[in-house]
Each structure stands twice: as structure tokens, then as C-alpha cells.
Design a protein around this motif. Sequence first.
Motif, short mmCIF file in Angstrom:
data_model
loop_
_atom_site.label_atom_id
_atom_site.label_comp_id
_atom_site.label_asym_id
_atom_site.label_seq_id
_atom_site.Cartn_x
_atom_site.Cartn_y
_atom_site.Cartn_z
N ASP A 79 0.81 -1.22 0.00
CA ASP A 79 0.00 0.00 0.00
C ASP A 79 0.84 1.27 0.00
O ASP A 79 0.65 2.14 -0.84
N ARG A 97 1.73 -6.09 3.99
CA ARG A 97 1.57 -4.71 4.43
C ARG A 97 2.33 -4.46 5.74
O ARG A 97 2.47 -5.36 6.55
N CYS A 101 -0.70 0.01 7.63
CA CYS A 101 -1.56 -0.26 6.47
C CYS A 101 -2.41 -1.51 6.68
O CYS A 101 -3.56 -1.56 6.23
#
Length: 110
Positions: A79, A97, A101
Motif C-alpha cells: 500500500d 503490508r 496499512c
Amino acid sequence: MDTAAARARLQEALADADRSIAILKGEHPERENSASDAGAILTDSDRVEAALESLERHRAAVVRALERIAAGTYGRCVDCGEPVPEGRLEVRPEAARCLTCQARHDKAMR
């Protein structure tokens, strides 16, 4: 970040998931369909289906992690692009992630 070690752990996790999926797909309760067993059969079937769905999601995450290794992006948050902490990858080598995130993603999925 030792991607060779991560790759080995991910390949082992993929093999484990494949074995578990094969076992669960091979399970077929062999009970008579009497009225008294109908609820038990449904419950067993539901449990197997839930386990299969979970294993298939995990397998897909492992495959995506192996793809990130091949692409040279493993260890970076999908992300925000920041590094995923090595401790997180040690525990969950398929993690895509960073913690911030991941928390946002989990909240959005609720």
C-alpha cells in the motif's frame, strides 16, 4: 532481508497448504442421511468448507509473496511502499503490508 530464507519458508508453507487442502477435499463424511444425522453432516461439511476457504486464502497470500520475491518487491508494503518490519516477516513471511496499512486494511474489510 534474506529473501532466500523467506522463499524457502514460503515454498514450505505453500506445500503444507496444498497438502492440507488435498486432505480436506478428500474428506467425505460417510454417514447415512437420516434425519438425526442431517444436522451433524451439515455441521461437518460447514467446518470443512470454512477450513478450505481459510487455507485457500492463506495459499493465495503465500503465492503473492513468492511473486513479490520474484519481482524484487518483497519486504515492501503493497500500500505505502515502506519496509515491512523484519520481525513481522519473520512471523508471517506472506505479510504484504506494514502494521499501519494492515490495520487500515482490516478496518476497511469489516
